[in-house]
Scaffold this active site. Structure first.
Site, PDB file in Angstrom:
ATOM      1  N   ASP A  27      33.196  63.259  -9.230  1.00 29.20           N
ATOM      2  CA  ASP A  27      33.974  63.338 -10.551  1.00 29.20           C
ATOM      3  C   ASP A  27      33.787  62.249 -11.540  1.00 29.20           C
ATOM      4  O   ASP A  27      33.496  60.997 -10.920  1.00 29.20           O
ATOM      5  CB  ASP A  27      35.408  63.695 -10.430  1.00 29.20           C
ATOM      6  CG  ASP A  27      36.063  64.707 -11.424  1.00 29.20           C
ATOM      7  OD1 ASP A  27      35.666  64.746 -12.420  1.00 29.20           O
ATOM      8  OD2 ASP A  27      37.010  65.361 -11.025  1.00 29.20           O
TER       9      ASP A  27
ATOM     10  N   ASP B 116      36.720  72.868 -16.723  1.00 22.28           N
ATOM     11  CA  ASP B 116      37.812  72.854 -15.865  1.00 22.28           C
ATOM     12  C   ASP B 116      38.561  74.279 -16.245  1.00 22.28           C
ATOM     13  O   ASP B 116      39.592  74.657 -15.457  1.00 22.28           O
ATOM     14  CB  ASP B 116      38.784  71.887 -16.325  1.00 22.28           C
ATOM     15  CG  ASP B 116      38.662  70.801 -15.333  1.00 22.28           C
ATOM     16  OD1 ASP B 116      38.108  70.989 -14.156  1.00 22.28           O
ATOM     17  OD2 ASP B 116      39.125  69.659 -15.465  1.00 22.28           O
TER      18      ASP B 116
HETATM   19  C1  DGJ Z   1      38.936  67.018 -12.801  1.00 22.38           C
HETATM   20  C2  DGJ Z   1      38.026  68.085 -12.304  1.00 22.38           C
HETATM   21  O1  DGJ Z   1      37.420  68.615 -13.482  1.00 22.38           O
HETATM   22  C3  DGJ Z   1      38.948  68.949 -11.589  1.00 22.38           C
HETATM   23  O2  DGJ Z   1      38.130  70.236 -11.269  1.00 22.38           O
HETATM   24  C4  DGJ Z   1      39.302  68.334 -10.453  1.00 22.38           C
HETATM   25  O3  DGJ Z   1      38.548  68.049  -9.417  1.00 22.38           O
HETATM   26  C5  DGJ Z   1      40.464  67.270 -10.800  1.00 22.38           C
HETATM   27  N1  DGJ Z   1      39.436  66.405 -11.647  1.00 22.38           N
HETATM   28  C6  DGJ Z   1      40.865  66.469  -9.712  1.00 22.38           C
HETATM   29  O4  DGJ Z   1      41.236  65.476 -10.392  1.00 22.38           O
END
Ligand code: DGJ
Length: 759
Positions: free
Chosen positions: A471, A535
């Site tokens: 991430d 997301d």
């Molecule tokens: C941002 C990501 O896009 C999410 O899918 C998730 O992994 C969160 N971070 C976790 O903090």
């Protein structure tokens, strides 16, 4: 990649005019031509090569054609301009009168700001598909190597490097790739976006002046241009000519489309360098990120077909079946608990899920997003026995285990920060504004890269981790490395870290995630195996985001998950059938607390996983097609197998349409000469219809028709309610005996899945 041997004695000056080509170099492949003219300046010296044509294959041009072409393209000189037409070389120059954005920008303490590059040699690869031009301005102390390669998918890859051959440092501001497009490319398309709404298309006329897109966020962002395209006005999914360009880079970037009064129209791209970021010492070389360019005379589908083929031909492209995945984020967030996650794993295995990914919250004191990034040690508080019990449970159920990490980040509330506050990517004495309570680590510091490698590699050595979700949840702001602008160094260092980790752990897969789908580019994808598209798991939003992300990426590289009934990002409630029909067209997964789902929901989801596993050989190798469906509230798209014997289409209603009955469904991409049996497919229940009586073929549970008829007359459309999708599976029947009852026909069995009955 085609290997390009250096010509013997490649030191310059050396000019090979390619006389066998009459002063031209012609690359031809996969229906595309790129024709370069090896022009000379009026004084007879070799100038820069010029691109005469990038587009439709010109066929074999013999010397008579090329001689005539040289005369044919000698431009008129109008009144009121320079005495000779201004050349538009590969790196257009102010020194020759170019008025647009120059190809090379920089200076040597103010001097050498407008180089005049001459061709000092060129060399073609043995297979004729690539050419390297060497250019130099000896007085300005600059030498450029410009490599152009046309691959078997018709994608043009351009890589350039610039060497400081002078005695003093040279401050480079930009090294651009510039491609001309013809005058009838009158319309532009690129993308913008935001968190949870990435890659929104925007169109505009290609007017005089420059349309410039700059990304100064230190990583590829939700609002990056993604693909910069020019096309014949009104170009659509399957019609019009389109020229598309992508910069394979994850740091700051700029792309532009520029039209000038002399009729020049170009698309350009470059790494966006901050002042003083690249200072080349004598003999030092800067290598620009590759630009990938695709031409299509069949609209956007032609663009994606070329890019998908290009990506699928890469040696590192994932070819093993993409495992159905369960990600824990929307199921438990930071609430990590062995018993709860073990139960989730049990439920996942029952559904046929093949990989479980433990998301954020497993390390240090990370009980919220406010702390512990940088402390990549398993939390003793929530995992007193380490991750072993969960990992063993997951792998014991036959699933792979994946783990979330965010290596480039650090929370001020972390042991790492308390020990090394100076490791933040920041100017001395101040911190950039926080975002999600976090700062960025200076990965270009060798000790930082070493620590991250050790921690990540250590995790893979300690546990059977087959997948990292990598991430990156904030922009780089005020990014300063060793006292100067640091985005370039950071990007290179992160690439090196990923490369080292993969080399040390063959088979380890990595997902590129960044606040959802921000860091999606072909630079990061050279060292990762899929991207997290967004997301938002809201299927209505996903229909758009996946369509446009899929313009560049084939489905197997796009993470697409079934979320809970009520979306966590929009609060919309959507049927399981719509959520499944949307998530199927990618690397399928689930992101939902399925232990709290009802039995019928779980049964339907299990059927969806089974359908995905059956369909993925088609979905992850076939050709993506998108009809130009006349109703703006609906889409008709699909994937057709390369041999055109099998296809899956989705007819999705996104908003109510203007008509009482929607336009017929005409299916692109099929073999016109063969017949297809079309069956509705409803692994997770039928969609909701808005008609009193379905079209006849649907009432009959399917139909057999010729591809030619399906592409022209088509099928009467059902009336779907908004946010519903009908899946249709096509099988070629020619040479196949008439079908008996189909054991995979779960349409008729949808009652058994607990899906709501047809109204
Ligand atoms: C941002 C990501 O896009 C999410 O899918 C998730 O992994 C969160 N971070 C976790 O903090």
């Amino acid at each position: 990649m085609t290997s390009i041997a250096e010509p013997a004695g490649s030191g310059h000056p050396h000019v090979d005019d390619g006389t066998d080509e009459g002063g031209f170099v012609h690359l031809r492949r996969a229906g595309v031509s790129v024709l370069f003219a090896l022009r000379r300046d009026p004084d007879g010296d070799p100038g820069q090569p010029e691109i005469v044509h990038w587009g439709t294959d010109l066929g074999d041009l013999d010397s008579t054609d090329l001689t005539a072409l040289a005369a044919a393209r000698a431009a008129a000189v109008p009144r009121g301009v320079a005495d000779e037409p201004v050349p538009h070389g590969l790196l257009p120059e102010r020194a020759r009168g170019y008025r647009g954005r120059p190809g090379v920008a920089g200076h040597r303490d103010g001097a050498d700001f407008a180089p005049l590059l001459r061709r000092v040699g060129h060399h073609r690869s043995a297979d004729g598909a690539a050419v390297v031009f060497r250019l130099a301005d000896e007085a300005a102390g600059l030498a450029v190597e410009s490599r152009w390669e046309l691959d078997a998918a018709g994608i043009l890859r351009i890589g350039q490097q610039l060497r400081n051959t002078g005695a003093e440092p040279y401050l480079l501001a930009e090294l651009a790739v510039v491609l001309p497009v013809p005058a009838d490319a009158g319309e532009l398309l690129d993308f913008t976006g935001r968190w949870s709404r990435e890659r929104m298309p925007q169109r505009r006329p290609f007017g005089l002046g420059a349309w410039t897109r700059e990304n100064r966020r230190g990583r590829t962002a939700a609002d990056s241009a993604y693909l910069t395209m020019a096309g014949t006005p009104g170009f659509g999914n399957r019609h019009g000519r389109v020229w598309a360009l992508h910069l394979a880079w994850s740091g700051d970037q700029v792309t532009w489309a520029e039209a000038q009064p002399d009729g020049t129209q170009i698309l350009g791209a470059a790494e966006l360098l901050a002042p003083g970021e690249i200072s080349l010492a004598p003999d030092e070389t800067y290598r620009s990120p590759d630009v990938l360019a695709g031409y299509s005379d069949t609209g956007l589908d032609g663009v994606s077909e070329r890019f998908h083929r290009h990506l699928r031909m890469r040696p590192g492209h994932p070819v093993s079946p993409r495992p159905a995945t369960l990600n824990t984020w929307e199921a438990v967030y930071f609430d990590h608990d062995l018993a709860r996650l073990t139960e989730l794993a049990d439920r996942a295995a029952e559904l046929g899920i093949e990989r479980l990914v433990l998301d954020d919250g497993w390390f240090g004191g990370r009980r919220s997003d406010a702390s512990s990034l940088g402390d990549w040690v398993v939390s003793g508080q929530v995992w007193p026995a380490g991750l072993g019990p969960l990992v063993e449970h997951v792998t014991g159920l036959g699933m792979q285990f994946g783990l979330w990490v965010e290596p480039e980040m650090i929370n001020p509330d972390s042991d790492l920060f308390r020990a090394h506050p100076d490791w933040v990517l920041a100017p001395a004495g101040r911190l950039p504004p926080p975002a999600r309570h976090q700062q960025v680590l200076d990965v270009a510091r060798p000790e930082v890269a070493a620590l991250l490698f050790d921690r990540l590699d250590g995790l893979v050595k300690e546990y059977p981790i087959s997948y990292f979700k990598w991430d990156h949840n904030r922009d780089l702001v005020d990014a300063t490395h060793a006292g100067r602008a640091g985005v370039h160094a950071q990007t290179v260092a992160v690439y090196a870290l990923l490369d080292r980790l993969r080399a040390a752990n063959p088979g380890l897969e990595i997902e590129s995630c960044a606040s959802g789908g921000a860091r999606i580019d072909l630079g990061i994808l050279q060292r990762t195996d899929r991207v997290w598209v967004s997301d938002t798991n809201d299927a209505r939003e996903r229909q758009d985001i996946q369509r446009w992300t899929g313009l560049l990426l084939p489905p197997e590289l796009m993470g697409t998950h079934v979320g809970p009934p009520r979306s966590h990002t929009t609060s919309r409630t959507q049927s399981l059938s719509f959520r499944v029909a949307t998530a199927l067209f990618g690397h399928f997964g689930v992101e939902w607390d399925i232990s709290a789902a009802s039995e019928p929901e779980r049964a339907a989801l299990g059927a969806a996983v089974a359908a995905y596993r059956r369909l993925r050989p088609l979905l992850h190798t076939g050709t993506a097609v998108h009809a130009d469906y006349p109703d703006p509230g609906a889409t008709l798209s699909g994937v057709v197998a390369l041999d055109r014997g099998w296809a899956l289409f989705s007819y999705a209603r996104l908003a109510t349409g203007p008509g009482e009955t929607p336009p017929p469904l005409t299916f692109p991409g099929l073999d016109p000469k063969r017949h297809y049996r079309i069956r509705p497919l409803a692994p997770a229940g039928e969609p909701e219809f808005g008609h009193r009586r379905p079209p006849g073929w649907l009432a009959d549970g399917g139909v057999i028709l010729a591809g030619r008829v399906l592409a022209t007359i088509g099928l009467a459309a059902p009336v779907l309610d908004p946010e519903q999708a009908l899946l249709l599976e096509f099988r070629c029947t020619d040479g196949v005996p008439p079908a008996g009852p189909d054991p995979e026909d779960n349409w008729a069995d949808s009652a058994a899945t607990g899906a709501p009955p047809r109204p």
